[in-house]
Design an enzyme around this catalytic site. Structure first.
Site, PDB file in Angstrom:
ATOM      1  N   ASP A  13       0.817  -1.220   0.000  1.00 39.78           N
ATOM      2  CA  ASP A  13       0.000   0.000   0.000  1.00 39.78           C
ATOM      3  C   ASP A  13       0.850   1.269   0.000  1.00 39.78           C
ATOM      4  OD1 ASP A  13      -2.253  -1.729   0.286  1.00 39.78           O
ATOM      5  OD2 ASP A  13      -1.802  -1.834   2.422  1.00 39.78           O
ATOM      6  N   GLY A  15       1.660   2.951  -2.628  1.00 38.45           N
ATOM      7  CA  GLY A  15       1.251   3.853  -3.712  1.00 38.45           C
ATOM      8  C   GLY A  15       1.913   3.457  -5.031  1.00 38.45           C
ATOM      9  N   LYS A  16       2.197   2.163  -5.195  1.00 34.60           N
ATOM     10  CA  LYS A  16       2.902   1.695  -6.395  1.00 34.60           C
ATOM     11  C   LYS A  16       2.083   1.941  -7.660  1.00 34.60           C
ATOM     12  CE  LYS A  16       3.184  -2.363  -4.427  1.00 34.60           C
ATOM     13  NZ  LYS A  16       2.878  -2.105  -3.019  1.00 34.60           N
ATOM     14  N   LYS A  18       0.009   4.254  -8.521  1.00 34.92           N
ATOM     15  CA  LYS A  18       0.112   5.629  -9.045  1.00 34.92           C
ATOM     16  C   LYS A  18       1.446   5.843  -9.767  1.00 34.92           C
ATOM     17  CE  LYS A  18       0.907  10.326  -7.519  1.00 34.92           C
ATOM     18  NZ  LYS A  18       0.568  11.447  -6.681  1.00 34.92           N
ATOM     19  N   ASN A  38      -4.791 -10.311  -4.004  1.00 29.19           N
ATOM     20  CA  ASN A  38      -4.623  -9.691  -2.677  1.00 29.19           C
ATOM     21  C   ASN A  38      -4.136  -8.254  -2.857  1.00 29.19           C
ATOM     22  OD1 ASN A  38      -2.223 -10.754  -3.685  1.00 29.19           O
ATOM     23  ND2 ASN A  38      -1.409 -11.382  -1.705  1.00 29.19           N
ATOM     24  N   GLY A  40      -4.029  -4.408  -4.398  1.00 20.91           N
ATOM     25  CA  GLY A  40      -5.021  -3.413  -4.817  1.00 20.91           C
ATOM     26  C   GLY A  40      -4.273  -2.144  -5.175  1.00 20.91           C
ATOM     27  N   HIS A  41      -3.998  -1.972  -6.466  1.00 25.71           N
ATOM     28  CA  HIS A  41      -3.220  -0.807  -6.885  1.00 25.71           C
ATOM     29  C   HIS A  41      -4.172   0.304  -7.332  1.00 25.71           C
ATOM     30  CE1 HIS A  41       0.589  -3.445  -7.602  1.00 25.71           C
ATOM     31  NE2 HIS A  41       0.202  -3.378  -6.351  1.00 25.71           N
ATOM     32  N   THR A  42      -4.158   1.380  -6.578  1.00 25.09           N
ATOM     33  CA  THR A  42      -5.119   2.452  -6.823  1.00 25.09           C
ATOM     34  C   THR A  42      -4.515   3.526  -7.724  1.00 25.09           C
ATOM     35  OG1 THR A  42      -5.962   2.056  -4.614  1.00 25.09           O
ATOM     36  CG2 THR A  42      -6.639   4.114  -5.654  1.00 25.09           C
ATOM     37  N   ARG A 143       3.361 -29.115  -5.852  1.00 31.01           N
ATOM     38  CA  ARG A 143       3.173 -29.732  -7.176  1.00 31.01           C
ATOM     39  C   ARG A 143       1.776 -30.320  -7.383  1.00 31.01           C
ATOM     40  NH1 ARG A 143       8.733 -32.700  -6.259  1.00 31.01           N
ATOM     41  NH2 ARG A 143       7.740 -32.707  -4.226  1.00 31.01           N
ATOM     42  N   GLN A 230       2.249  -6.078  -3.052  1.00 35.00           N
ATOM     43  CA  GLN A 230       2.517  -6.134  -1.605  1.00 35.00           C
ATOM     44  C   GLN A 230       3.790  -5.316  -1.316  1.00 35.00           C
ATOM     45  OE1 GLN A 230       1.738  -9.574  -3.092  1.00 35.00           O
ATOM     46  NE2 GLN A 230      -0.234  -8.636  -2.906  1.00 35.00           N
ATOM     47  N   SER A 305      -7.539  -1.203   0.079  1.00 34.68           N
ATOM     48  CA  SER A 305      -8.253  -1.064  -1.192  1.00 34.68           C
ATOM     49  C   SER A 305      -8.813  -2.412  -1.646  1.00 34.68           C
ATOM     50  CB  SER A 305      -7.343  -0.464  -2.266  1.00 34.68           C
ATOM     51  OG  SER A 305      -6.068  -1.028  -2.204  1.00 34.68           O
ATOM     52  N   ARG A 309     -10.364  -2.862   5.141  1.00 30.96           N
ATOM     53  CA  ARG A 309      -9.992  -2.838   6.564  1.00 30.96           C
ATOM     54  C   ARG A 309      -9.202  -1.572   6.894  1.00 30.96           C
ATOM     55  NH1 ARG A 309      -6.775  -8.443   7.152  1.00 30.96           N
ATOM     56  NH2 ARG A 309      -6.064  -7.831   5.094  1.00 30.96           N
TER      57      ARG A 309
HETATM   58  P1  IMP Z   1      -2.508 -12.842   1.960  1.00 27.77           P
HETATM   59  O1  IMP Z   1      -1.407 -12.532   0.998  1.00 27.77           O
HETATM   60  O2  IMP Z   1      -3.859 -12.419   1.482  1.00 27.77           O
HETATM   61  O3  IMP Z   1      -2.497 -14.253   2.446  1.00 27.77           O
HETATM   62  O4  IMP Z   1      -2.254 -11.966   3.291  1.00 27.77           O
HETATM   63  C1  IMP Z   1      -1.079 -12.118   4.072  1.00 27.77           C
HETATM   64  C2  IMP Z   1      -0.722 -10.789   4.747  1.00 27.77           C
HETATM   65  O5  IMP Z   1      -0.285  -9.862   3.751  1.00 27.77           O
HETATM   66  C3  IMP Z   1      -1.885 -10.113   5.460  1.00 27.77           C
HETATM   67  O6  IMP Z   1      -1.386  -9.411   6.572  1.00 27.77           O
HETATM   68  C4  IMP Z   1      -2.412  -9.136   4.429  1.00 27.77           C
HETATM   69  O7  IMP Z   1      -3.083  -8.056   5.009  1.00 27.77           O
HETATM   70  C5  IMP Z   1      -1.113  -8.710   3.770  1.00 27.77           C
HETATM   71  N1  IMP Z   1      -1.294  -8.291   2.378  1.00 27.77           N
HETATM   72  C6  IMP Z   1      -1.521  -9.089   1.312  1.00 27.77           C
HETATM   73  N2  IMP Z   1      -1.608  -8.359   0.192  1.00 27.77           N
HETATM   74  C7  IMP Z   1      -1.420  -7.092   0.539  1.00 27.77           C
HETATM   75  C8  IMP Z   1      -1.364  -5.870  -0.204  1.00 27.77           C
HETATM   76  O8  IMP Z   1      -1.477  -5.830  -1.428  1.00 27.77           O
HETATM   77  N3  IMP Z   1      -1.162  -4.739   0.533  1.00 27.77           N
HETATM   78  C9  IMP Z   1      -0.973  -4.775   1.874  1.00 27.77           C
HETATM   79  N4  IMP Z   1      -0.995  -5.885   2.595  1.00 27.77           N
HETATM   80  C10 IMP Z   1      -1.217  -7.041   1.941  1.00 27.77           C
END
Ligand code: IMP
Length: 429
Positions: A13, A15-16, A18, A38, A40-42, A143, A230, A305, A309
């Site tokens: 998060d 800000g990648k 942008k 997982n 979310g690039h805004t 595998r 991430q 995003s 949460r």
């Molecule tokens: P998972 O990758 O969904 O299994 O989550 C594992 C941990 O990485 C959790 O604490 C998530 O909140 C965090 N996480 C996963 N993806 C992101 C992301 O894109 N931004 C911020 N935290 C992330």
């Protein structure tokens, strides 16, 4: 030609999205190399806001090729929804979108397993986004996984059934009653039906042997940007294990996640926020529980995003930033969300930790179980709004001092400072 890499240096998060969007006019290809929905690039421009989960952020630049690499894992239903939304906004996504045949599929039962495993952990839960990330990468390494390319083979149905049955048994063994669990608001059966139909749609897109594809682009002299998801401190090997994601989020992941050799990596652009945030569980030594943290959350709109949460907020952690710079070989830093600190009287920067009676500047192995008490340096805030500033010369002295302090600590220059959510609110240093 070399591949430049852009990645987050904190817990995601940063800000990648942008920055990739702003940089894409300089690149012919943008490639995602790890992670899945997982992320979310805004991206915000012309008063519109887009959140990308699987599609590379180069999609808003009509000439740019976007590649989803083999290291990425894909949920067809989420990807289809993302494409539909972009098409509705007049963005022709599919023409320039290429997907690796070797990218693994997130099956509907992976979503159930994620939920079941998190529930079984109780208070020790990771705080996963519940998108099926951990179980999908587990199956890849064990595998058992199914790749996008496999879905075009004759034995796909039987392989799918085999994994489905195995997963449902595992879910049952964890005493997880999935009949009442909703995946993105839907019952499992309804979700699975749509998932299978979305898979047919994804199969109609441009599937490629992405390792050849990207190396051919390189050989043709194309400029390529690898877009990380991430952040470094969530890396499966170097993050705060086990409170991490299940992929290599560091620059090393670019080689395995795209099929390019290490000597093909060029610039490594590291993104960080002027403070820190984290979603989910895990250590965060500079976390704030007071009105300063509340102010950061409010000013920075720090809500996930992907999951919505509220993000945990705290001061910038320089030993952790330096660790991230070391692991990735960062050559230039981009500092995001400086404007969030506009109204702060004093700013704190962690420069060391108190740990077992000592003062240290590295991240110890047991950082997850032992308390790391931050040692802070304090600097005056700039107490003015940065939103409309246009050039480095406009920046207040206090912000320049803040930047210089960070540069001196980590030994890499800050090349860009972001002063607001819009793509235009960016100052080149
Ligand atoms: P998972 O990758 O969904 O299994 O989550 C594992 C941990 O990485 C959790 O604490 C998530 O909140 C965090 N996480 C996963 N993806 C992101 C992301 O894109 N931004 C911020 N935290 C992330």
């Amino acid at each position: 030609m070399k591949i430049d890499v852009l990645l987050g240096l904190q817990w995601g998060d940063e800000g990648k999205g942008k920055i990739v969007d702003v940089l894409t006019p300089d690149y012919d290809v943008v490639a995602r190399f790890q992670g899945g929905p997982n992320a979310g690039h805004t991206i915000e421009f012309d008063g519109k806001k887009f959140v990308l989960h699987t599609i590379p952020s180069g999609v808003f630049n009509p000439g740019c090729i976007n590649l989803i690499g083999n290291g990425v894992i894909i949920d067809p239903l989420i990807l289809q929804a993302e494409i539909k939304k972009l098409v509705q906004s007049g963005i022709d996504v599919t023409k320039n979108l290429f997907i690796s045949r070797k990218a693994h599929l997130i099956l509907p039962t992976h979503r159930l397993m994620d939920a079941a495993q998190e529930a079984s952990k109780g208070a020790a839960k990771i705080g996963s986004t519940l998108k099926g990330i951990g179980p999908t990468y587990t199956d890849k390494i064990a595998r058992n996984g199914i790749r996008i390319g496999d879905s075009c083979l004759e034995n796909f149905k039987s392989r799918y059934e085999l994994q489905r049955t195995r997963h449902l048994k595992l879910v049952k063994d964890l005493d997880f009653d999935y009949s009442s669990y909703k995946i993105d608001g839907q019952d499992f059966d309804a979700y699975e039906k749509q998932w299978l139909s979305a898979l047919e749609f994804i199969k109609s897109l441009q599937l490629v042997d992405s390792e050849y594809f990207i190396n051919e682009q390189l050989a043709a002299g194309k400029r390529i940007l690898a877009e990380g998801a991430q952040g470094t401190l969530l890396d499966i090997d170097f993050g705060s294990y086990p409170f991490v994601t299940s992929s290599n989020t560091t620059s090393a992941g670019v080689c395995s996640g795209l099929g390019i050799a290490p000597n093909k990596v060029g610039e490594v652009l590291g993104i960080f926020k002027a403070y820190c945030t984290r979603v989910g569980s895990g250590p965060f030594s500079t976390e704030l529980f007071d009105e300063d943290g509340e102010l950061m959350r409010k000013q920075g709109n720090e809500f996930g995003s992907t999951t919505g949460r509220p993000r945990r907020c705290g001061w910038i952690d320089l030993p952790a930033l330096k660790y991230a710079v070391m692991l990735n070989g960062v050559t230039a830093l981009f500092m995001m969300k400086a404007d969030v600190l506009d109204s702060f009287e004093r700013l704190k920067l962690a420069v060391a930790y108190r740990y077992k009676g000592e003062v240290i500047t590295h991240l110890p192995f047991d950082a997850c179980t032992q308390e790391l008490e931050p040692v802070y340096e304090e600097l005056p805030g700039w107490k003015t709004t940065l939103q409309d500033m246009k050039s480095a010369n406009d920046l207040p002295q206090a912000l320049q001092d803040f930047i210089r302090f960070i540069e001196d600590y980590v030994n890499v220059p800050v090349k860009l400072v972001s002063t607001g959510p819009d793509r235009l609110q960016l100052i080149r240093m």
